[in-house]
Design an enzyme around this catalytic site. Structure first.
Site, PDB file in Angstrom:
ATOM      1  N   CYS A 129      38.859  78.609  51.614  1.00  0.00           N
ATOM      2  CA  CYS A 129      37.463  78.189  51.736  1.00  0.00           C
ATOM      3  C   CYS A 129      36.864  78.722  53.030  1.00  0.00           C
ATOM      4  O   CYS A 129      37.434  78.540  54.106  1.00  0.00           O
ATOM      5  CB  CYS A 129      37.404  76.655  51.722  1.00  0.00           C
ATOM      6  SG  CYS A 129      35.753  76.002  52.004  1.00  0.00           S
ATOM      7  N   CYS A 181      33.990  72.347  58.900  1.00  0.00           N
ATOM      8  CA  CYS A 181      34.891  71.404  58.235  1.00  0.00           C
ATOM      9  C   CYS A 181      36.249  71.492  58.916  1.00  0.00           C
ATOM     10  O   CYS A 181      36.684  72.569  59.300  1.00  0.00           O
ATOM     11  CB  CYS A 181      35.022  71.766  56.752  1.00  0.00           C
ATOM     12  SG  CYS A 181      36.037  70.601  55.799  1.00  0.00           S
ATOM     13  N   GLU A 209      24.316  74.880  55.619  1.00  0.00           N
ATOM     14  CA  GLU A 209      23.615  75.435  54.471  1.00  0.00           C
ATOM     15  C   GLU A 209      23.535  74.439  53.322  1.00  0.00           C
ATOM     16  O   GLU A 209      24.370  73.534  53.209  1.00  0.00           O
ATOM     17  CB  GLU A 209      24.352  76.690  53.970  1.00  0.00           C
ATOM     18  CG  GLU A 209      24.234  77.834  54.952  1.00  0.00           C
ATOM     19  CD  GLU A 209      25.064  79.052  54.567  1.00  0.00           C
ATOM     20  OE1 GLU A 209      24.523  80.164  54.641  1.00  0.00           O
ATOM     21  OE2 GLU A 209      26.244  78.908  54.203  1.00  0.00           O
ATOM     22  N   CYS A 250      30.807  77.727  45.584  1.00  0.00           N
ATOM     23  CA  CYS A 250      31.817  76.834  46.179  1.00  0.00           C
ATOM     24  C   CYS A 250      32.707  77.592  47.143  1.00  0.00           C
ATOM     25  O   CYS A 250      33.269  78.633  46.804  1.00  0.00           O
ATOM     26  CB  CYS A 250      32.716  76.254  45.096  1.00  0.00           C
ATOM     27  SG  CYS A 250      31.859  75.253  43.914  1.00  0.00           S
ATOM     28  N   CYS A 296      23.235  71.151  46.189  1.00  0.00           N
ATOM     29  CA  CYS A 296      24.536  71.006  46.845  1.00  0.00           C
ATOM     30  C   CYS A 296      24.261  70.904  48.345  1.00  0.00           C
ATOM     31  O   CYS A 296      23.672  71.811  48.923  1.00  0.00           O
ATOM     32  CB  CYS A 296      25.362  72.249  46.511  1.00  0.00           C
ATOM     33  SG  CYS A 296      26.923  72.311  47.374  1.00  0.00           S
ATOM     34  N   CYS A 304      41.268  74.288  54.589  1.00  0.00           N
ATOM     35  CA  CYS A 304      41.778  74.890  53.343  1.00  0.00           C
ATOM     36  C   CYS A 304      41.639  76.417  53.472  1.00  0.00           C
ATOM     37  O   CYS A 304      40.544  76.922  53.735  1.00  0.00           O
ATOM     38  CB  CYS A 304      40.999  74.373  52.133  1.00  0.00           C
ATOM     39  SG  CYS A 304      41.069  72.566  51.991  1.00  0.00           S
TER      40      CYS A 304
HETATM   41  N1  SAH Z   1      35.314  68.831  51.381  1.00  0.00           N
HETATM   42  C1  SAH Z   1      34.948  68.637  50.001  1.00  0.00           C
HETATM   43  C2  SAH Z   1      33.771  69.535  49.579  1.00  0.00           C
HETATM   44  C3  SAH Z   1      34.155  70.983  49.624  1.00  0.00           C
HETATM   45  S1  SAH Z   1      33.372  72.212  48.668  1.00  0.00           S
HETATM   46  C4  SAH Z   1      36.133  68.924  49.104  1.00  0.00           C
HETATM   47  O1  SAH Z   1      37.096  69.509  49.566  1.00  0.00           O
HETATM   48  O2  SAH Z   1      36.090  68.545  47.933  1.00  0.00           O
HETATM   49  C5  SAH Z   1      33.504  71.805  47.004  1.00  0.00           C
HETATM   50  C6  SAH Z   1      34.638  72.492  46.215  1.00  0.00           C
HETATM   51  O3  SAH Z   1      34.715  73.905  46.366  1.00  0.00           O
HETATM   52  C7  SAH Z   1      36.001  71.950  46.613  1.00  0.00           C
HETATM   53  O4  SAH Z   1      36.709  71.621  45.457  1.00  0.00           O
HETATM   54  C8  SAH Z   1      36.627  73.143  47.270  1.00  0.00           C
HETATM   55  O5  SAH Z   1      38.018  73.062  47.275  1.00  0.00           O
HETATM   56  C9  SAH Z   1      36.071  74.254  46.426  1.00  0.00           C
HETATM   57  N2  SAH Z   1      36.260  75.578  47.022  1.00  0.00           N
HETATM   58  C10 SAH Z   1      36.441  75.891  48.319  1.00  0.00           C
HETATM   59  N3  SAH Z   1      36.589  77.210  48.469  1.00  0.00           N
HETATM   60  C11 SAH Z   1      36.474  77.757  47.255  1.00  0.00           C
HETATM   61  C12 SAH Z   1      36.507  79.092  46.775  1.00  0.00           C
HETATM   62  N4  SAH Z   1      36.686  80.116  47.594  1.00  0.00           N
HETATM   63  N5  SAH Z   1      36.362  79.294  45.440  1.00  0.00           N
HETATM   64  C13 SAH Z   1      36.164  78.250  44.607  1.00  0.00           C
HETATM   65  N6  SAH Z   1      36.095  76.967  45.006  1.00  0.00           N
HETATM   66  C14 SAH Z   1      36.267  76.729  46.315  1.00  0.00           C
END
Ligand code: SAH
Length: 392
Positions: free
Chosen positions: A154, A147, A127, A381, A140, A151
């Site tokens: 996420c 991935c 997406e 995010c 974005c 985490c």
């Molecule tokens: N792999 C990269 C890009 C990920 S998405 C990274 O980890 O930075 C971009 C941001 O969204 C990251 O900081 C990630 O930790 C954050 N993120 C992931 N899940 C989230 C959520 N449920 N709420 C808010 N931010 C989130």
């Protein structure tokens, strides 16, 4: 485990020693092996000339095709009126295989936030999210299908890793957004794309080579590329130290965003499992090194999770760890946690969020709460899971 945290089992990502580009242990088998077909946007300017000549077409046609693609955002042979009709089909089928098919678009914020679900050549899905503001627009994009970083807060991290995107699969996300803005499809009249963030699905530094090639084409002047400003491109990472160091040496003033989410190793190892390999201090040292090499202020991302990482003492610890390294090199971007399916965590309360921000500012750290556009369409995010339907 830290006070107030709840353990949920997560897969531990693994990176081969000394190799930041090594594949992460797969949690989900790829559906089909193989690479996406080669595309015009995968190639450098010289390679485009060679590719065109291989088809028996004069080399200068490559520049005409590049102008169509990078300046007019079209890959449709019907638009190539300056190219002999007899060559168009061969050029199109050899160099412009369809890579992305939009199968679902969801809009929010009166049509100014658009999340697109793309089907790829192998029917895997990813997406991208386009956000238009009064004076700028931001796209974005995804760098991987799924991935491997696992985490737990996420949605993408919970899907596991399927495969890396090719350079052209990344650039096609950009081209479609530019086309849509250019055609005035987003309310507010025709516009240009100003900002690009690698914050969609995936960890771009794992897909380093293809991502860097995409970035070089994004910043190349038309007709060789989209002519974007490197300063307006952000690479977000979980903190893969070798990858950050490598990016610092590219000579590109990109913005680096580090997903920290906790200033202490106990909690960070739970929230960002790769922390067991590159800990908080190592990730912050690499981020500071990035600032020194590029003079670009680094952004620290911090999802505020209720009773998990939002304590005032953690704000203080973060402030002192950042100041210990230097002044004026960093700003913090707290993000109220966006809900994800099955997650038991929620965003911090407003007063706790305010206190967290106030504490950081008291340490002299510029801090701005990230606006969470698109959460009502699961486009914010951490919510990208390439769902075909709304979760019931
Ligand atoms: N792999 C990269 C890009 C990920 S998405 C990274 O980890 O930075 C971009 C941001 O969204 C990251 O900081 C990630 O930790 C954050 N993120 C992931 N899940 C989230 C959520 N449920 N709420 C808010 N931010 C989130």
């Amino acid at each position: 485990m830290s006070a107030g945290s709840t353990a949920i089992p997560v897969a531990t990502p693994q990176v081969r020693p000394g190799d930041e580009t090594a594949p992460i242990t797969l949690q989900m088998a790829p559906r089909r092996r193989g690479k996406p077909p080669r595309h015009f946007a995968d190639l450098t300017a010289e390679e485009r000339v060679a590719a065109v000549e291989t088809l028996g077409v004069k080399g200068f046609r490559a520049k005409q095709l590049a102008t169509h693609y990078f300046a007019h955002f079209t890959a449709n042979p019907a638009d190539w009126t300056d190219i002999p009709a007899a060559s168009r089909d061969a050029l199109a089928s050899d160099l412009f295989p369809p890579l992305l098919r939009a199968t679902r678009t969801l809009t929010a914020d009166k049509g100014t936030t658009v999340k697109t679900l793309w089907h790829l050549y192998d029917e895997t899905r990813m997406e991208s999210v386009l956000m238009r503001y009064p004076k700028r627009s931001t796209l974005c994009i995804s760098s991987q299908v799924g991935c491997g970083m696992a985490c737990p807060f996420c949605a993408t991290g919970q899907m596991g890793f399927t495969r890396n995107l090719s350079t052209a699969e990344m650039l096609e996300q950009v081209r479609y957004a530019m086309l849509s803005l250019d055609r005035g499809e987003i309310p507010g009249g025709p516009a240009r794309l100003n900002n690009l963030v690698f914050m969609g699905m995936g960890e771009g530094l794992i897909n380093y080579k293809s991502m860097l090639a995409a970035i070089r084409t994004l910043v190349a002047e038309p007709p060789n590329g989209f002519g974007m400003s490197a300063r307006h491109i952000t690479v977000s990472t979980v903190g893969l130290v070798p990858g950050i160091n490598k990016l610092a040496d590219e000579g590109l003033p990109l913005t680096l965003a580090l997903s920290l989410h906790a200033p202490d190793d106990d909690l960070r190892s739970e929230l960002v499992p790769i922390n067991t390999r590159y800990n908080v201090d190592e990730a912050l040292d690499a981020a500071y090194n990035y600032f020194r090499a590029t003079k670009r202020r680094v952004s620290i991302e911090y999802a505020l999770i209720k009773d998990m990482n939002d304590h005032a003492w953690r704000a203080d610890l973060l402030g002192s760890k950042l100041n210990k390294r230097g002044r004026g090199w960093v700003h913090v971007n707290p993000i109220p946690l966006n809900p994800t399916p099955g997650s038991i965590w929620t965003a911090s309360d407003r007063d706790v969020e305010d206190e967290f921000v106030a504490r950081l500012r008291a340490h002299g750290i510029p801090t701005t709460i990230r606006d969470t556009r698109g959460s009502d369409i699961d486009g914010a995010c951490g919510q990208l899971a390439a769902e075909e339907e709304d979760p019931a």
